[in-house]
Design an enzyme around this catalytic site. Structure first.
Site, PDB file in Angstrom:
ATOM      1  N   ARG A  63       0.809  -1.219   0.000  1.00  0.00           N
ATOM      2  CA  ARG A  63       0.000   0.000   0.000  1.00  0.00           C
ATOM      3  C   ARG A  63       0.845   1.274   0.000  1.00  0.00           C
ATOM      4  O   ARG A  63       0.514   2.244  -0.639  1.00  0.00           O
ATOM      5  CB  ARG A  63      -0.856  -0.005   1.262  1.00  0.00           C
ATOM      6  N   LYS A 171       2.820 -19.068   6.520  1.00  0.00           N
ATOM      7  CA  LYS A 171       1.933 -19.404   7.610  1.00  0.00           C
ATOM      8  C   LYS A 171       1.420 -18.126   8.273  1.00  0.00           C
ATOM      9  O   LYS A 171       2.056 -17.097   8.096  1.00  0.00           O
ATOM     10  CB  LYS A 171       2.637 -20.298   8.615  1.00  0.00           C
ATOM     11  N   ASP A 200       7.133 -23.602   5.340  1.00  0.00           N
ATOM     12  CA  ASP A 200       7.409 -23.728   6.772  1.00  0.00           C
ATOM     13  C   ASP A 200       8.916 -23.559   6.860  1.00  0.00           C
ATOM     14  O   ASP A 200       9.672 -24.437   6.432  1.00  0.00           O
ATOM     15  CB  ASP A 200       7.004 -25.103   7.297  1.00  0.00           C
ATOM     16  N   HIS A 201       9.366 -22.411   7.382  1.00  0.00           N
ATOM     17  CA  HIS A 201      10.798 -22.111   7.224  1.00  0.00           C
ATOM     18  C   HIS A 201      11.675 -23.107   7.979  1.00  0.00           C
ATOM     19  O   HIS A 201      12.860 -23.229   7.688  1.00  0.00           O
ATOM     20  CB  HIS A 201      11.113 -20.661   7.583  1.00  0.00           C
ATOM     21  N   LYS A 205      15.831 -25.067   7.183  1.00  0.00           N
ATOM     22  CA  LYS A 205      17.026 -25.040   8.038  1.00  0.00           C
ATOM     23  C   LYS A 205      17.909 -26.237   7.698  1.00  0.00           C
ATOM     24  O   LYS A 205      17.414 -27.363   7.570  1.00  0.00           O
ATOM     25  CB  LYS A 205      16.617 -25.100   9.521  1.00  0.00           C
ATOM     26  N   ASP A 258       0.923 -21.113  16.461  1.00  0.00           N
ATOM     27  CA  ASP A 258       2.073 -20.389  15.917  1.00  0.00           C
ATOM     28  C   ASP A 258       3.272 -21.322  15.689  1.00  0.00           C
ATOM     29  O   ASP A 258       4.021 -21.145  14.730  1.00  0.00           O
ATOM     30  CB  ASP A 258       2.470 -19.265  16.895  1.00  0.00           C
ATOM     31  N   HIS A 263       5.864 -25.881  12.788  1.00  0.00           N
ATOM     32  CA  HIS A 263       7.275 -26.238  12.958  1.00  0.00           C
ATOM     33  C   HIS A 263       7.458 -27.542  13.752  1.00  0.00           C
ATOM     34  O   HIS A 263       8.221 -28.422  13.357  1.00  0.00           O
ATOM     35  CB  HIS A 263       8.035 -25.106  13.659  1.00  0.00           C
ATOM     36  N   LYS A 363       7.741 -19.122  24.631  1.00  0.00           N
ATOM     37  CA  LYS A 363       8.417 -17.829  24.559  1.00  0.00           C
ATOM     38  C   LYS A 363       8.949 -17.499  25.945  1.00  0.00           C
ATOM     39  O   LYS A 363       8.382 -17.928  26.952  1.00  0.00           O
ATOM     40  CB  LYS A 363       7.410 -16.738  24.185  1.00  0.00           C
TER      41      LYS A 363
HETATM   42  C1  BG6 Z   1       7.757 -18.168  13.466  1.00  0.00           C
HETATM   43  C2  BG6 Z   1       6.857 -17.806  14.602  1.00  0.00           C
HETATM   44  O1  BG6 Z   1       7.099 -18.995  12.554  1.00  0.00           O
HETATM   45  O2  BG6 Z   1       8.907 -18.840  13.958  1.00  0.00           O
HETATM   46  C3  BG6 Z   1       7.584 -16.969  15.634  1.00  0.00           C
HETATM   47  O3  BG6 Z   1       5.718 -17.093  14.122  1.00  0.00           O
HETATM   48  C4  BG6 Z   1       8.867 -17.637  16.057  1.00  0.00           C
HETATM   49  O4  BG6 Z   1       6.750 -16.707  16.758  1.00  0.00           O
HETATM   50  C5  BG6 Z   1       9.683 -18.070  14.856  1.00  0.00           C
HETATM   51  O5  BG6 Z   1       9.604 -16.729  16.861  1.00  0.00           O
HETATM   52  C6  BG6 Z   1      10.873 -18.917  15.272  1.00  0.00           C
HETATM   53  O6  BG6 Z   1      11.700 -19.129  14.167  1.00  0.00           O
HETATM   54  P1  BG6 Z   1      13.272 -19.351  14.357  1.00  0.00           P
HETATM   55  O7  BG6 Z   1      13.758 -19.619  12.976  1.00  0.00           O
HETATM   56  O8  BG6 Z   1      13.805 -18.092  14.959  1.00  0.00           O
HETATM   57  O9  BG6 Z   1      13.411 -20.516  15.281  1.00  0.00           O
END
Ligand code: BG6
Length: 513
Positions: A63, A171, A200-201, A205, A258, A263, A363
């Site tokens: 935007r 996500k 899904d990152h 890794k 989350d 993950h 967290k």
């Molecule tokens: C994200 C979550 O998908 O992954 C976050 O939304 C989290 O809350 C993060 O902090 C953690 O990723 P990484 O790569 O730092 O372990």
């Protein structure tokens, strides 16, 4: 057609195997956090390594009324701040930024998409992007359907049979099973399943990919990778950070959605899956889906036996005082959102019958550490009397995902000296010392794979739905169970004490990674 090549002084020759075909990437939500922290640094680092295709262009869409010049400037600042390689190489950047463009528009209004289309056509002519498109949804999820509809109606998808069109989706992918199915149905009105890349990152890794190498490129572990030898599996993703200004999103989401739905269950699936018949996208994902489907659904009435919820109160992390979750900006002062969750999951199949998988994430825990621990059974006949055992734990294979990436195996050893004394010691492999290279960021690998069309490390539709199934049952159970008394752990501690009693009931203990 004039093809602009990305000049890269660090590049000694094109690694054709790894370089994707020409394409234009469009990032929706280009002024947001994800673009600044992850996507732009990842693209820059790919440029440094010479892994972007010669015909590459990236269009940011959002935007804010930036010009392309202003956008380049902001992206430069983002890379300066967040790239794993710093300082930024001036020559690489100058060449790279020539391929960055910006289109300002809302997600709803078709006009913006017309301007986008014009920009993309110009890129095809000037940079040789060949009509190939990779659309990245880096926006809040409530914009996904609108963007996809507009791409479809605007003729930005599947218009040229010889070009490819792909959609990368971030996500959260739905907020329960029903909404995930609805979202999948919607995306598939415009994109085919093989064009959708759900990210899904964690799968990007290095250490997570190494689990597959570890299991399927070594002959010695597979025979013991089952209920006959393994007592339990513990998956920990601990974070010392809080919610980092994401109160609005997080308070609606919570740790289960989350982190666990995506993950943690992805980590579980690569540990639990059967060996695929080939290292190919569908073969690998077929096996992961089977493992996810084998997770025993938790009866909502028994949710307290299988789950523990936590929320942090004020405390100390790394020597600094930190506020409680309910004091964070954009969080309700009466919030009942969990910032910690522990689960016990049972996988109902031959390999894993009777082996509990304990998962936890939270967290504001004392440290950032992610690890998978495979705990083996004790010896069948204890030969050594308890008096010679100084300090001994079962054999544990610990796969460290971050930080200090590596694998260690805990074994019993004799303490040197004339007396017989036994103690546990670790045999270890550390990425840092074995390879002397820094691991790329997960997004580098995933962006590259999406451009190449390799979806092995992306989540297929049935996979995301299979992961939502057990999670949705837990959410239902929680909504019916008496509310927990929050906050129930102090920031900077390892979570609620209930999580310790939960595993101790089974005669086991959490590892302290
Ligand atoms: C994200 C979550 O998908 O992954 C976050 O939304 C989290 O809350 C993060 O902090 C953690 O990723 P990484 O790569 O730092 O372990």
């Amino acid at each position: 057609m004039q093809v602009a090549t990305l000049q890269n002084p660090l590049r000694e020759g094109l690694d054709v195997e790894r370089v994707p075909p020409p394409s234009a990437m469009v990032i929706f939500g280009a002024s947001g956090d994800l673009t600044m922290r992850k996507l732009m640094p990842a693209l820059y680092n790919l440029a440094v390594e010479g892994l972007l295709p010669p015909g590459f262009g990236m269009v940011g869409y959002a935007r804010r009324p930036y010009t392309t010049e202003e956008f380049r400037q902001h992206m430069r600042e983002a890379v300066d701040e967040f790239s794993r390689r710093r300082p930024v190489d001036r020559e690489v950047w100058q060449s790279f930024e020539q391929g960055l463009y910006y289109v300002s528009g809302t997600f709803e209004n078709p006009d913006g998409y017309h301007r986008l289309e014009a920009q993309l056509e110009q890129l095809d002519k000037e940079r040789g992007t060949a009509g190939n498109r990779v659309y990245y949804l880096a926006t809040p999820p409530d914009a996904y359907e609108t963007i996809v509809d507009n791409l479809g109606h605007g003729g930005l998808v599947n218009t040229h049979p010889e070009s490819f069109y792909r959609l990368i989706v971030e996500k959260p992918f739905g907020f329960d099973l029903k909404s995930a199915i609805a979202l999948n149905d919607h995306l598939q009105t415009v994109f085919r399943e093989d064009q959708i890349f759900r990210i899904d990152h964690y799968l990007g890794k290095e250490t997570v990919q190494n689990i597959m190498a570890f299991r399927f490129a070594n002959g010695i572990f597979e025979p013991i990778w089952n209920r006959n030898y393994i007592d339990n599996v513990q998956i920990t993703v601990a974070e010392s950070i809080g919610i980092e200004g994401r109160g609005g999103y997080y308070d609606e989401t919570g740790a289960l959605r989350d982190m666990a739905q995506n993950h943690l269950l992805q980590l579980l699936s690569v540990i639990a899956m059967e060996p695929p018949i080939a290292f190919e996208a569908n073969e690998v994902r077929d096996e992961k889906v089977k493992a996810l489907k084998a997770i025993r659904p938790i009866d909502p009435a028994e949710v307290d036996q299988y789950t523990v919820r936590g929320q942090y109160g004020p405390g100390w992390v790394s020597g600094h005082p930190v506020p409680g979750y309910r004091e964070e900006p954009k969080v309700s002062p009466e919030s009942m959102t969990e910032t910690y969750v522990a689960l016990k999951l049972i996988i109902d199949n031959w390999r894993w019958a009777g082996v509990p998988f304990y998962l936890r994430t939270g967290k504001r825990l004392p440290r950032r550490v992610s690890e998978i621990a495979i705990e083996f059974k004790q010896v069948p006949h204890p030969l050594f009397p308890p008096s010679v055992i100084e300090q001994m734990e079962p054999n544990v294979l610990a796969i460290r995902i971050q930080p200090d990436e590596g694998v260690s195996l805990k074994i019993a050893a004799k303490v040197p000296g004339p007396r017989l004394r036994l103690r546990s010691v670790n045999m270890g492999f550390l990425y840092g010392t074995a390879f002397f290279v820094e691991s790329p960021d997960a997004y580098e690998r995933l962006l590259l794979d999406a451009m190449k069309g390799d979806s092995t490390l992306f989540i297929r539709r049935d996979e995301t739905e299979a992961a939502w199934r057990p999670i949705t049952r837990i959410l239902e159970g929680w909504s019916e169970a008496p509310p927990p008394s929050f906050p129930n752990y102090e920031a900077g501690t390892w979570g609620p004490t209930a999580a310790d009693t939960f595993i101790e009931r089974d005669g086991r203990r959490w590892r302290r990674p």
